[in-house]
Each structure stands twice: as structure tokens, then as C-alpha cells.
Design a protein around this motif. Structure first.
Motif, PDB file in Angstrom:
ATOM      1  N   LEU A   2      18.623  73.505 136.086  1.00 30.26           N
ATOM      2  CA  LEU A   2      18.429  73.166 134.686  1.00 30.26           C
ATOM      3  C   LEU A   2      17.034  73.945 134.398  1.00 30.26           C
ATOM      4  O   LEU A   2      16.892  74.553 133.588  1.00 30.26           O
ATOM      5  N   ASP A   3      16.246  74.077 135.617  1.00 22.01           N
ATOM      6  CA  ASP A   3      15.068  75.080 135.427  1.00 22.01           C
ATOM      7  C   ASP A   3      15.631  76.484 135.228  1.00 22.01           C
ATOM      8  O   ASP A   3      15.082  77.384 134.304  1.00 22.01           O
ATOM      9  N   PHE A   4      16.737  77.090 136.072  1.00 20.08           N
ATOM     10  CA  PHE A   4      17.381  78.321 135.802  1.00 20.08           C
ATOM     11  C   PHE A   4      17.713  78.558 134.434  1.00 20.08           C
ATOM     12  O   PHE A   4      17.477  79.238 133.512  1.00 20.08           O
ATOM     13  N   LEU A   5      18.681  77.480 134.061  1.00 20.27           N
ATOM     14  CA  LEU A   5      19.193  77.220 132.730  1.00 20.27           C
ATOM     15  C   LEU A   5      18.249  77.639 131.541  1.00 20.27           C
ATOM     16  O   LEU A   5      18.432  78.326 130.464  1.00 20.27           O
ATOM     17  N   CYS A   6      17.310  76.816 131.747  1.00 21.10           N
ATOM     18  CA  CYS A   6      16.144  76.745 130.639  1.00 21.10           C
ATOM     19  C   CYS A   6      15.444  77.879 130.541  1.00 21.10           C
ATOM     20  O   CYS A   6      14.863  78.379 129.558  1.00 21.10           O
TER      21      CYS A   6
ATOM     22  N   VAL B 100      25.324  64.432 128.586  1.00 23.38           N
ATOM     23  CA  VAL B 100      25.761  63.598 128.805  1.00 23.38           C
ATOM     24  C   VAL B 100      26.370  62.902 130.214  1.00 23.38           C
ATOM     25  O   VAL B 100      27.402  62.047 130.540  1.00 23.38           O
ATOM     26  N   HIS B 101      25.858  63.837 131.199  1.00 23.02           N
ATOM     27  CA  HIS B 101      26.046  63.446 132.599  1.00 23.02           C
ATOM     28  C   HIS B 101      25.504  62.272 132.857  1.00 23.02           C
ATOM     29  O   HIS B 101      24.189  62.144 132.601  1.00 23.02           O
ATOM     30  N   PRO B 102      25.951  61.374 133.913  1.00 20.11           N
ATOM     31  CA  PRO B 102      25.143  60.246 134.337  1.00 20.11           C
ATOM     32  C   PRO B 102      23.893  60.531 134.792  1.00 20.11           C
ATOM     33  O   PRO B 102      23.047  59.643 134.868  1.00 20.11           O
ATOM     34  N   VAL B 103      23.820  61.687 135.645  1.00 20.73           N
ATOM     35  CA  VAL B 103      22.364  61.935 136.537  1.00 20.73           C
ATOM     36  C   VAL B 103      21.501  62.242 135.378  1.00 20.73           C
ATOM     37  O   VAL B 103      20.238  61.757 135.638  1.00 20.73           O
ATOM     38  N   PHE B 104      21.444  62.898 134.094  1.00 17.43           N
ATOM     39  CA  PHE B 104      20.794  63.104 133.183  1.00 17.43           C
ATOM     40  C   PHE B 104      20.360  61.727 132.446  1.00 17.43           C
ATOM     41  O   PHE B 104      19.206  61.604 131.963  1.00 17.43           O
TER      42      PHE B 104
ATOM     43  N   LEU C 257      15.359  64.486 137.066  1.00 17.51           N
ATOM     44  CA  LEU C 257      15.071  65.235 135.779  1.00 17.51           C
ATOM     45  C   LEU C 257      14.176  64.711 134.813  1.00 17.51           C
ATOM     46  O   LEU C 257      14.149  65.511 133.776  1.00 17.51           O
ATOM     47  N   SER C 258      13.093  64.040 135.219  1.00 25.63           N
ATOM     48  CA  SER C 258      12.251  63.405 134.370  1.00 25.63           C
ATOM     49  C   SER C 258      11.427  64.669 133.544  1.00 25.63           C
ATOM     50  O   SER C 258      11.109  64.398 132.403  1.00 25.63           O
ATOM     51  N   SER C 259      11.125  65.456 134.440  1.00 27.63           N
ATOM     52  CA  SER C 259      10.048  66.479 134.085  1.00 27.63           C
ATOM     53  C   SER C 259      10.581  67.553 133.032  1.00 27.63           C
ATOM     54  O   SER C 259      10.006  68.411 132.654  1.00 27.63           O
ATOM     55  N   ILE C 260      12.263  67.616 133.055  1.00 27.85           N
ATOM     56  CA  ILE C 260      12.703  68.743 132.102  1.00 27.85           C
ATOM     57  C   ILE C 260      13.761  68.210 131.076  1.00 27.85           C
ATOM     58  O   ILE C 260      14.160  69.124 130.275  1.00 27.85           O
ATOM     59  N   LYS C 261      13.811  66.962 131.109  1.00 27.35           N
ATOM     60  CA  LYS C 261      14.620  66.362 129.878  1.00 27.35           C
ATOM     61  C   LYS C 261      14.190  66.783 128.673  1.00 27.35           C
ATOM     62  O   LYS C 261      15.027  67.365 127.724  1.00 27.35           O
ATOM     63  N   ASN C 262      12.947  66.714 128.045  1.00 24.91           N
ATOM     64  CA  ASN C 262      12.496  67.093 126.955  1.00 24.91           C
ATOM     65  C   ASN C 262      12.523  68.454 126.788  1.00 24.91           C
ATOM     66  O   ASN C 262      12.983  68.904 125.514  1.00 24.91           O
TER      67      ASN C 262
END
Length: 386
Positions: A310-314, A358-362, A368-373
Motif C-alpha cells: 500500500l505504501d508503494f501504491l499510494c 473490501v479485503h478482510p485484512v483492511f 494497516l492502521s497508519s495508511i487506511k485514511n
């Protein structure tokens, strides 16, 4: 300028025609648009011939179709490089150690011992950033992986390989389920490539692949047999397992890369690896640390966990949004991305972000708390501009 005419092109499913898979590929690629439409988007391999005539390494590393040992030793001899021993196999992999380049080149030039050594995964460009010994071809300029690495001063995915006749790379799939490209500066390689899914026919009852594919032992397996000559660039698509043998003393330059055409393949491969990890340690499913442990194991196996993906994608999404608003739109310091390419990137990032959300890990509070928002904000911003 790198661009495509139709910004609404999507990622198709794998399709195969009734061709003789045991054959050499010879493809005449006319331009970037041709390569984009017929090979990257369709996830099909191809060879692009005679691409290195203007590269400095093609002039200085080679003399009379042979490696220029004197120049290589003088220019790079004191550097360290990773060297694999093709005859020393442990845990189904070649053993590696570091070696001075001049020592390896002396071995390669004489080759009088019983070892079979292969200098590979050498980060020469990173260690010599001002040495412009090659140029990235326009076909391969949509490269998020190395763009991210260079922008963030991380390890890149740009490598030099030097190997004697008979050296080889065992059967494998490229890191992150990425694309790769390989250009021969001198020498010849023989590749065997398997369309996705064919590798399953080679696995033993424990799910392990053989070190090398042997056609006489594995019947009813579809594969491409490709001869890559001096000056040829080979495009290896996502998810295509392959093995490689040097038929002559050979130097090649190789990149792994990711972009909007294959980011969904990478995401699916990451999810598949996580499922495998979860199944392996399912007995700990009810413990509080289970989800975190799964991510740690995932990163060790796949190279990325959900957080780093997610860091990469964002990062790429934010950069493309800025480029859409008029900031510099160069890629890998040379090529400009056209508006359609930027929108294409954002469209496919959005598709993956929608799946991630919509993935369960999310949904787990401790992951992933630091990047969800951040992801949700970027997703909303992309939706507004497309």
C-alpha cells in the motif's frame, strides 16, 4: 513522450491461441503503442531485436563479439558482486557469495576449474549512478518499481548478469509477480517460458517445482523455447515461470518492473501468498498475534506485506495525481508520460484500491492502521478526476 491513444484500455484475461509453444519468438515491434497493446496488456512475451547499438556498454564491454576483459577489469575490477555457484545447490537454490569482479572475470577468462560460477543480480547502476552504460528503452519506461526505488533511495531492480557458457538460472517466477526485461550485450541465452498455470503440471505432491524443467520428463506441458541473441531484448510477462541457460559467455542487463498493466496481477499474487501463509499456520488462528505474524511471514516470502504494497501504491498514486495537475511528468529521468498514460495508471490503481478496501485484512484494527485514511483519501481524489 510515452502515451497511448485510448485511455480506456483495460487489463484483459489471459488468452492463448493454438500455436506451437515449443518455438522461437521473432516479433517485429513497430513502436511503443504496438508493444503496449499486443504484449504488455495481453501479458504475452516477445523479443525486440537489435536494441543496443547506441549503448555505451555495447561499444566498451565488447570487442569482436567477445567480452572485453581488459576494459571490464580496469573499469569495474575492484567492485564486489554477488556470484552464484550453479553446481552448489541447497534448498533447491544456487548458493551465492560475494566476489571481486576482477576475480570473477579471471575465472571466466580461464575457466579451468570444475566450478560453474554466474555473476548475477549485480546492482552496477546503483553503485555507479553516473555511469550511463545503457539507456532504458521506451517500451520499458512505464516502470513504477524502479521509479519508486530511485525516488526513495531504496534498492533498485536493475541488474547486470555475466555468465560462462553452461551457467543457468533455475526455474522460477520473478519477484512480486513482476514483469522483467533482459537485453543481451554479448553472447546468447536459451529461455524456456511457461504460460501461467503450466508450472502446476511440474509440481510434485508437496507443491514444489523442479530445479530445472526437462522436456523428456514432463509431457503435455506448454512452453516457449526462445533463443536470445546479442542485441535482443526479451520481455517476460507477469506470472510466466521461466529458466535460462547461457549458450555462450554472456553479459545481459535485466530489470524487474511493475506498472498499470500488471499491478492487478501483483495484487492477486500477494493475496494468494497470504492465503498460503494463513493455511500454513492455521493452528494459531485464534491467537491475538496471528494476523501480524501472517504479515511478517508474507513479507519474508513474497518480499512485500500489505503495508509495504500500500505504501508503494499510494506513493505512485500521489505522484500521478501531482503530474495530472501539471508537475513534472518524467519517468526514470528521461521519458515524459502523456496524459493518457497518467490516467491509465490512476484508473488501474483505483481498481486495486477498491479491491483492497473490501479485503478482510483492511478491516482488521491492528493491520494497516497508519495508511487506511491515506488510501481512502487518495481513492476519493482519483474518483473525482477520472
Amino acid at each position: 513522450m510515452i502515451d497511448i491513444e485510448n485511455s480506456d484500455i483495460g487489463i484483459p484475461e489471459y488468452t492463448y491461441s493454438n500455436v506451437n509453444f515449443k518455438s522461437s519468438l521473432q516479433n517485429n515491434i513497430s513502436d511503443f503503442g504496438d508493444f503496449f497493446e499486443h504484449y504488455m496488456l495481453k501479458n504475452k512475451p516477445c523479443i525486440i531485436q537489435n536494441v543496443v547499438s547506441d549503448w555505451e556498454c555495447a561499444k566498451k564491454w565488447v570487442t569482436e563479439d567477445e567480452i572485453n576483459y581488459d576494459y571490464m577489469v580496469e573499469e569495474y575490477g575492484d567492485m564486489d558482486a554477488p556470484v552464484a555457484n550453479c553446481k552448489n545447490i541447497q534448498y533447491n537454490a544456487q548458493c551465492k557469495s560475494n566476489m571481486k569482479v576482477h576475480e570473477f572475470l579471471k575465472y571466466l577468462q580461464c575457466n579451468t576449474n570444475n566450478e560453474l560460477l554466474y555473476l548475477k543480480d549485480w546492482h552496477l547502476r546503483k553503485n555507479r549512478p553516473n555511469d550511463k552504460f545503457y539507456e532504458i528503452l521506451p517500451y520499458f519506461a512505464m516502470d513504477w518499481l524502479n521509479e519508486f526505488a530511485l525516488d526513495n533511495k531504496d534498492d533498485d531492480f536493475m541488474f547486470v548478469y555475466i555468465g560462462p557458457q553452461g551457467s543457468r538460472t533455475p526455474l522460477h517466477e520473478d519477484v512480486y509477480c513482476s514483469y522483467s526485461w533482459s537485453v543481451n550485450i554479448v553472447g546468447r541465452k536459451k529461455w524456456i517460458l511457461f504460460p501461467p498455470g503450466e508450472e502446476d503440471k511440474l509440481k510434485d505432491r508437496f507443491g514444489n517445482l523442479p530445479l530445472l524443467f526437462e522436456p523428456e520428463k514432463h509431457v503435455n506441458v506448454k512452453y516457449y523455447e526462445i533463443i536470445q541473441e546479442k542485441g535482443d531484448a526479451l520481455f517476460v510477462p507477469s506470472g510466466w515461470h521461466h529458466q535460462v541457460a547461457n549458450e555462450l559467455n554472456t553479459i545481459s542487463i535485466n530489470h524487474n518492473w511493475i506498472n498499470g498493466c500488471n499491478i492487478e496481477f501483483v495484487w492477486k499474487a500477494l493475496q494468494k501468498c497470504l492465503v498460503s501463509v494463513e493455511n500454513q499456520i492455521a493452528e494459531f488462528k485464534d491467537t491475538s498475534e496471528y494476523s501480524i505474524e501472517c504479515q511478517l511471514i508474507l513479507k519474508s516470502l513474497f518480499g512485500m506485506d500489505f503495508q509495504s504494497f500500500l505504501d508503494f501504491l499510494c506513493y505512485i498514486a500521489k505522484k500521478r495525481m501531482s503530474q495530472l495537475q501539471g508537475e513534472s511528468n518524467t519517468s526514470l529521468s528521461k521519458y515524459s508520460l502523456g496524459i493518457n498514460i497518467i490516467k491509465f495508471d490512476l484508473k488501474n490503481i483505483l481498481k486495486v484500491m477498491n479491491s483492497i478496501q473490501v479485503h478482510p485484512v483492511f478491516q482488521k484494527e491492528n493491520i494497516l492502521s497508519s495508511i487506511k485514511n491515506d488510501l481512502l483519501e487518495i481513492r476519493t481524489a482519483i474518483t473525482k478526476v477520472l
